[in-house]
Design a protein around this motif. Structure first.
Motif, PDB file in Angstrom:
ATOM      1  N   LEU A 117       0.715  -1.073   0.106  1.00 11.47           N
ATOM      2  CA  LEU A 117       0.004   0.094   0.032  1.00 11.47           C
ATOM      3  C   LEU A 117       0.716   1.708   0.097  1.00 11.47           C
ATOM      4  O   LEU A 117       0.849   1.972  -0.276  1.00 11.47           O
ATOM      5  N   PHE A 118       1.825   1.396   0.915  1.00 15.59           N
ATOM      6  CA  PHE A 118       2.677   2.690   0.692  1.00 15.59           C
ATOM      7  C   PHE A 118       2.986   2.852  -0.511  1.00 15.59           C
ATOM      8  O   PHE A 118       3.580   3.433  -0.827  1.00 15.59           O
ATOM      9  N   PRO A 119       4.349   1.806  -0.601  1.00 12.04           N
ATOM     10  CA  PRO A 119       4.822   1.607  -2.479  1.00 12.04           C
ATOM     11  C   PRO A 119       3.913   2.396  -3.270  1.00 12.04           C
ATOM     12  O   PRO A 119       4.462   3.314  -4.140  1.00 12.04           O
ATOM     13  N   VAL A 120       2.490   1.779  -3.453  1.00 12.29           N
ATOM     14  CA  VAL A 120       2.005   2.193  -4.458  1.00 12.29           C
ATOM     15  C   VAL A 120       1.496   3.635  -4.139  1.00 12.29           C
ATOM     16  O   VAL A 120       1.285   4.033  -5.354  1.00 12.29           O
ATOM     17  N   ALA A 121       1.105   4.335  -3.065  1.00 12.15           N
ATOM     18  CA  ALA A 121       1.302   5.570  -2.671  1.00 12.15           C
ATOM     19  C   ALA A 121       1.917   6.104  -2.799  1.00 12.15           C
ATOM     20  O   ALA A 121       1.367   7.098  -3.323  1.00 12.15           O
ATOM     21  N   LEU A 122       3.199   5.922  -2.785  1.00 12.20           N
ATOM     22  CA  LEU A 122       4.545   7.449  -2.426  1.00 12.20           C
ATOM     23  C   LEU A 122       5.278   6.861  -3.466  1.00 12.20           C
ATOM     24  O   LEU A 122       6.390   7.355  -4.098  1.00 12.20           O
ATOM     25  N   HIS A 123       4.853   6.455  -4.700  1.00 18.60           N
ATOM     26  CA  HIS A 123       5.467   5.501  -5.692  1.00 18.60           C
ATOM     27  C   HIS A 123       7.302   5.288  -5.145  1.00 18.60           C
ATOM     28  O   HIS A 123       8.015   5.406  -6.291  1.00 18.60           O
ATOM     29  N   GLN A 124       7.093   4.448  -4.809  1.00 17.47           N
ATOM     30  CA  GLN A 124       8.675   3.910  -4.222  1.00 17.47           C
ATOM     31  C   GLN A 124       8.671   2.122  -4.225  1.00 17.47           C
ATOM     32  O   GLN A 124       7.664   2.067  -4.267  1.00 17.47           O
ATOM     33  N   ASP A 125      10.020   2.120  -4.463  1.00 18.11           N
ATOM     34  CA  ASP A 125       9.554   0.420  -5.011  1.00 18.11           C
ATOM     35  C   ASP A 125      10.191   0.011  -3.143  1.00 18.11           C
ATOM     36  O   ASP A 125      11.329   0.292  -2.824  1.00 18.11           O
ATOM     37  N   PRO A 126       9.422  -1.093  -3.206  1.00 22.65           N
ATOM     38  CA  PRO A 126       9.372  -2.228  -1.926  1.00 22.65           C
ATOM     39  C   PRO A 126      10.564  -3.130  -1.445  1.00 22.65           C
ATOM     40  O   PRO A 126      10.915  -4.377  -1.173  1.00 22.65           O
ATOM     41  N   ARG A 127      11.088  -3.709  -3.546  1.00 18.96           N
ATOM     42  CA  ARG A 127      12.107  -4.238  -3.482  1.00 18.96           C
ATOM     43  C   ARG A 127      13.534  -3.909  -2.490  1.00 18.96           C
ATOM     44  O   ARG A 127      14.385  -2.629  -2.552  1.00 18.96           O
ATOM     45  N   TYR A 128      14.483  -5.467  -1.949  1.00 17.79           N
ATOM     46  CA  TYR A 128      15.591  -4.899  -1.937  1.00 17.79           C
ATOM     47  C   TYR A 128      16.672  -5.459  -2.774  1.00 17.79           C
ATOM     48  O   TYR A 128      16.731  -6.662  -3.283  1.00 17.79           O
ATOM     49  N   PHE A 129      17.479  -4.833  -3.249  1.00 18.09           N
ATOM     50  CA  PHE A 129      18.235  -5.014  -4.760  1.00 18.09           C
ATOM     51  C   PHE A 129      19.856  -5.164  -3.541  1.00 18.09           C
ATOM     52  O   PHE A 129      20.045  -4.388  -3.455  1.00 18.09           O
TER      53      PHE A 129
END
Length: 254
Positions: free
Chosen positions: A152-164
Motif C-alpha cells: 500500500l505505501f509503495p503504491v501510494a508514494l511511488h516507491q520500490d519495495p524491493r531490496y536490491f
C-alpha cells in the motif's frame, strides 16, 4: 518478519549479526571467484527480466524466493541488469507472496511459540487455545506489516519495495549498504528516496496491532517499542538478504 519482545531482542540482534558474519566467511572459504553482480543498483545497465523475482527452473537448487529454504524472500532482487519499476499490481503481489507463502505460516508459528514461552500476553492463556491466540497475532503482524510496507505505501508514494542485492565489496561495505536500505529506497523515477514506505508503514502496522492485542498493552510506549523492534529486525534481515545469494551460489557451485 514481524515483531519480537523487547527483552529477547538484544540476544537475537547478536545472533543475527554473528550469522551474517558466518555467511560471509562461508562465501570467502568456499571459493575464490567473486560473484559478477553490480557494485550498486543501476538503471543504465543491460536489459533483463521484469523485477518480480523469477522462479528457479533448477529442481535441485533452493528457490531465490526463500532464505535458508523457509523464510519468504519475495522482495529481494538479485537482478544484475536494468531495473524496471514495478506496477501497483506487482507491488501488491510481492506483499501478498511474502505474507501468505506456505512457509510464512511456519514462521508465524515460530514467533508465536517464542511469545508464548515468554508469556508475553498472560491474558491469552496457555495450551492450544492460548497458542491459537498467539499464532493469530503473529500471523496478523506479518501480513499487515508486509502489506503496508511492500504494497500500500509503495503504491501510494511511488516507491520500490524491493531490496536490491549489492553483491560486491567486503563484509563491512555490504553490511553498511544493507543497513542503509532501511532508510533509503529506490523510487519509481529511478532516484533515491527516504524510505517512508518502510518506516511509516511499520508505524501504521504497529498501531493497527493494538486492535487485536490485550488492552493492557495498548499504550503509546508499547506501540513505539513494537515499531522500533520491527525496524531493527527488518534491518537485520536486509543483511541476511545481502549475503544469502553468495552462500546459495557457492553451495550449488554457481
Amino acid at each position: 518478519m514481524r515483531r519480537l519482545r523487547a527483552c529477547s531482542f538484544l540476544p537475537i540482534v547478536c545472533r543475527v549479526l554473528l550469522f551474517g558474519n558466518l555467511l560471509f566467511q562461508c562465501v570467502v572459504t568456499a571459493g575464490q571467484e567473486p560473484a559478477a553482480l553490480p557494485d550498486a543498483p543501476s538503471a543504465t545497465q543491460t536489459q533483463s527480466r521484469p523485477s518480480v523475482p523469477k522462479q528457479n527452473n533448477d529442481q535441485q537448487e533452493p528457490s531465490k524466493n526463500h532464505i535458508l529454504w523457509i523464510i519468504p524472500n519475495y522482495r529481494s532482487d538479485e537482478n544484475s541488469g536494468e531495473i524496471k519499476s514495478l506496477t501497483p499490481a506487482e507491488k501488491m503481489k510481492v506483499s501478498l507472496d511474502d505474507s501468505f507463502d506456505p512457509s510464512a505460516f511456519l514462521v508465524a508459528g515460530i514467533f508465536a511459540g517464542i511469545s508464548m514461552a515468554e508469556r508475553q500476553y498472560t491474558s491469552f492463556g496457555t495450551g492450544a487455545q492460548g497458542f491459537g491466540k498467539y499464532y493469530g497475532g503473529a500471523l496478523a503482524d506479518q501480513a499487515i506489516g508486509n502489506i503496508m510496507t511492500e504494497g500500500l505505501f509503495p503504491v501510494a508514494l511511488h516507491q520500490d519495495p524491493r531490496y536490491f542485492v549489492r553483491g560486491t565489496g567486503g563484509f563491512c561495505k555490504r553490511t553498511g549498504y544493507a543497513i542503509s536500505r532501511e532508510f533509503i529506497t529506490r523510487g519509481d523515477d529511478g532516484l533515491n528516496h527516504f524510505n517512508t514506505s518502510e518506516l511509516a508503514g511499520n508505524a501504521v502496522a504497529a498501531g493497527i496491532s493494538n486492535l487485536y492485542y490485550p488492552a493492557a498493552d495498548r499504550s503509546f510506549g508499547n506501540t513505539a517499542n513494537k515499531w522500533g523492534q520491527q525496524i531493527a529486525l527488518d534491518t537485520l534481515f536486509n543483511v541476511t538478504k545481502e549475503f544469502w545469494p553468495d552462500v546459495r551460489n557457492k553451495l550449488f557451485k554457481h
